[in-house]
Structure formats: C-alpha cells, structure tokens
Scaffold this active site. Structure first.
Site, mmCIF file in Angstrom:
data_model
loop_
_atom_site.group_PDB
_atom_site.id
_atom_site.type_symbol
_atom_site.label_atom_id
_atom_site.label_comp_id
_atom_site.label_asym_id
_atom_site.label_seq_id
_atom_site.Cartn_x
_atom_site.Cartn_y
_atom_site.Cartn_z
ATOM 1 N N GLY A 137 40.418 54.611 52.785
ATOM 2 C CA GLY A 137 39.505 54.958 51.701
ATOM 3 C C GLY A 137 38.549 53.805 51.493
ATOM 4 O O GLY A 137 38.973 52.631 51.479
ATOM 5 N N ASN A 183 23.778 51.628 55.538
ATOM 6 C CA ASN A 183 23.625 51.340 56.958
ATOM 7 C C ASN A 183 22.335 51.999 57.438
ATOM 8 O O ASN A 183 21.623 52.648 56.660
ATOM 9 C CB ASN A 183 24.845 51.773 57.772
ATOM 10 N N THR A 189 36.440 50.910 62.416
ATOM 11 C CA THR A 189 36.760 51.514 61.122
ATOM 12 C C THR A 189 36.920 50.425 60.066
ATOM 13 O O THR A 189 37.686 49.488 60.239
ATOM 14 C CB THR A 189 38.062 52.314 61.200
ATOM 15 N N GLY A 210 32.198 48.158 57.760
ATOM 16 C CA GLY A 210 31.208 48.209 56.681
ATOM 17 C C GLY A 210 31.818 47.888 55.333
ATOM 18 O O GLY A 210 31.184 47.246 54.483
ATOM 19 N N ASP A 211 33.059 48.326 55.109
ATOM 20 C CA ASP A 211 33.737 48.022 53.853
ATOM 21 C C ASP A 211 34.004 46.532 53.725
ATOM 22 O O ASP A 211 33.845 45.943 52.659
ATOM 23 C CB ASP A 211 35.055 48.801 53.768
#
Length: 314
Positions: free
Chosen positions: A41, A185, A249, A252-253
C-alpha cells in the site's frame, strides 16, 4: 539535528506478488515462477520508508478485521510506526494489490477494500497526530474527498503538505492548491496536464502543473532520475543512480518519504531531491516494496561510497 515527525495518511494493502519470466498476452495463461504475500500500500510503504530513514512516523488509514489487516498492522509496528490512527473496519476486506513482476518492471491491480472506508471522522479523531507532525504526506489510494479534507486540516494547523498524486485520477484543483510539494511521475504529470512529457516537453508540463497551485513540483523519471522547478523557474534534473535492479515496486514511495524527511529537516529542495534519489535507488536493489526500504545507515554508506569512488549516475 532534530528528529523529523512525519504523518502519512493513506492506504494499506496486502501485495500478492507474482513473478514471471514475461507478461502474459491477453487471453494467455502462463506459468509463474513465485508468489509472495507482502505488506504494501502506498501509504504503508511510505510510512515504513520514513521510519527506517529515522523519522518519528505515524499513519492514519484503514484495514479490515482479517488476517491481512493484522499482518499489515504488525509490519508497521515492527518498524516503529505509530498505528493508533489506523482503524479496523468490520465486514470489509483489507485492500489487496496484485503485482506482476517481469523483465525488471511491474504492473499492478489494486482492490481498495477498507481503504475506501477512510472518512472525515477518522481525520478528526486523529487530530493530535496532525498537530504534532512536521509534514503530512498524502497519496490517492484512499477516497479523494478524504485526501482533500486531510490536506485542508493540515493547512489549518500550519503543516507542510506533500502530495504524491498517485495513482492518477480526477481530483479538484483545490487539492493541488493546498499542497506545498507535488510529486507526480512522468506518466501522472502527463495525465494531469494533458501535455507531452518527453524531452523538452517535460519542463512545459511541469510549469503547467505549477500554475495550477503554485506548489513546488518534483517529477520522478524512473531510471532517468528526477526533475524539479528551482526557485528561479528553471527546470533542474538530477540523474538516477546506476544500481542492479531487482524490484521497482515501492521505489516511488521510498522517494517520497526521503523527499518529505529532507524537507522536514530544513534541507533545500535540491538537497532533498538528491537525498530522495539516493534512497529510491537503494530501494530497487531488494525484493519487495517494504522489505526493500533502506535504513538511514544504508543510505549514508551508499552516499559515502558514491562520493569516494565518484560512481557514475545513470
């Protein structure tokens, strides 16, 4: 340096990760290599990334009263994240993300579940967490009206708001206007502005997004690095770092958490973007979104090695 206090308001999902040699064609069935059940998440990923990078971190979110929800809460608590703002919703499943990894990249399908039950009352109930935060970090895997309400309350309390507008969806300009930093992005930037984002078009699209709300705009560009609008209006680019890619995965977080923490500690935007680039580069060298989040010690060692060897960037 004072320990930054970060509040993440966002999603918690159980990631069901399937590894394959290639993506299946439409209507095709292929045999996968592995399947993993991994806490994820965007909100939870950012919270764990922030905690590992040394921030005092709290989260507001929602999970179901099921095994996935318990697993997600345990994962956050283990990393030192304050989970008092996360509610457990009866009769609703915890959010799930199906992630397919092939050829060094990923595609994702998200079923929001309990994330869609995060409401205004949940923000009000956790007002103390808002008041103590230096920075509030938001994404769009929870209802956009809740994101808007949270941003509004954060500004009432004089907080800095970082909006990671992902996944891209129709949202009111008011939300962009409440944000102090917006971090799309390249694909999201194009969707929000309706403009091309390749080559010289990137700068024009970033300027267009800035006109909507006057926030600082930082655009992530994958392996190419990231770009930001400097105080003089120029577009500045920070190259990415060459690292062995295992799993993109959560990169970006991790980037958003690193950026928010740097801003909270008083670094300039250039310094914050450089730091975010370092931490997100490390994130792709390990498997799993949360498992791949680096510690601050790992980041410092990586930075020192880069400075020592003069390692090339991408």
């Amino acid at each position: 340096m004072t320990q930054p206090n970060l509040l993440v308001i966002g999603s918690l999902n159980m990631d069901i990760v399937v590894q394959t040699a290639r993506y299946p064609l439409v209507g095709e069935t292929i045999t996968g290599e592995n399947v993993h059940f991994i806490p994820g998440g965007k909100g939870a990923n950012q919270a764990i990334a922030a905690a590992r990078l040394g921030a005092e971190t709290a989260m507001i979110g929602a999970v179901g009263q099921d095994a996935f929800g318990e697993n997600l809460l345990h994962s956050l608590e283990k990393e030192g994240v304050d989970v008092s703002g996360i509610k457990q919703v009866a009769g609703v499943a915890t959010g799930v993300a199906s992630i397919y990894i092939a050829e060094g990249d990923n595609s994702i399908v998200v079923v929001p579940g309990a994330n869609n039950r995060l409401e205004f009352a949940d923000i009000d109930r956790n007002e103390a967490l808002l008041r103590q935060a230096d920075i509030v970090l938001l994404q769009l895997e929870i209802p956009e009206e809740t994101v808007l309400y949270a941003a509004s309350k954060a500004k009432i309390f004089g907080k800095t708001v970082v909006l990671n507008p992902a996944p891209a969806k129709p949202i009111p300009d008011e939300l962009f206007q409440l944000a102090d930093y917006i971090t799309p992005n390249r694909t999201e930037l194009g969707r929000y502005t309706g403009m091309e984002t390749d080559g010289s078009s990137l700068g024009f699209a970033m300027q267009r997004m800035k006109e909507i709300g006057e926030a600082h705009i930082v655009t992530t560009l994958g392996s190419a690095g990231s770009a930001y609008i400097a105080d003089d209006g120029s577009i500045q680019t920070i190259p990415g770092h060459k690292v062995p890619v295992v799993d993109t995965t959560g990169a970006g977080d991790c980037y958003n958490a690193g950026l928010a923490i740097s801003i909270a500690t008083g670094r300039s935007l250039e310094e914050a973007v450089n730091f975010a680039s370092l931490v997100s580069a490390l994130a792709v060298t390990k498997f799993g979104a949360q498992a791949g989040m680096p510690t601050i010690a790992e980041v410092r060692a990586f930075e020192a090695e880069r400075n020592k060897t003069g390692a090339d960037q991408a």
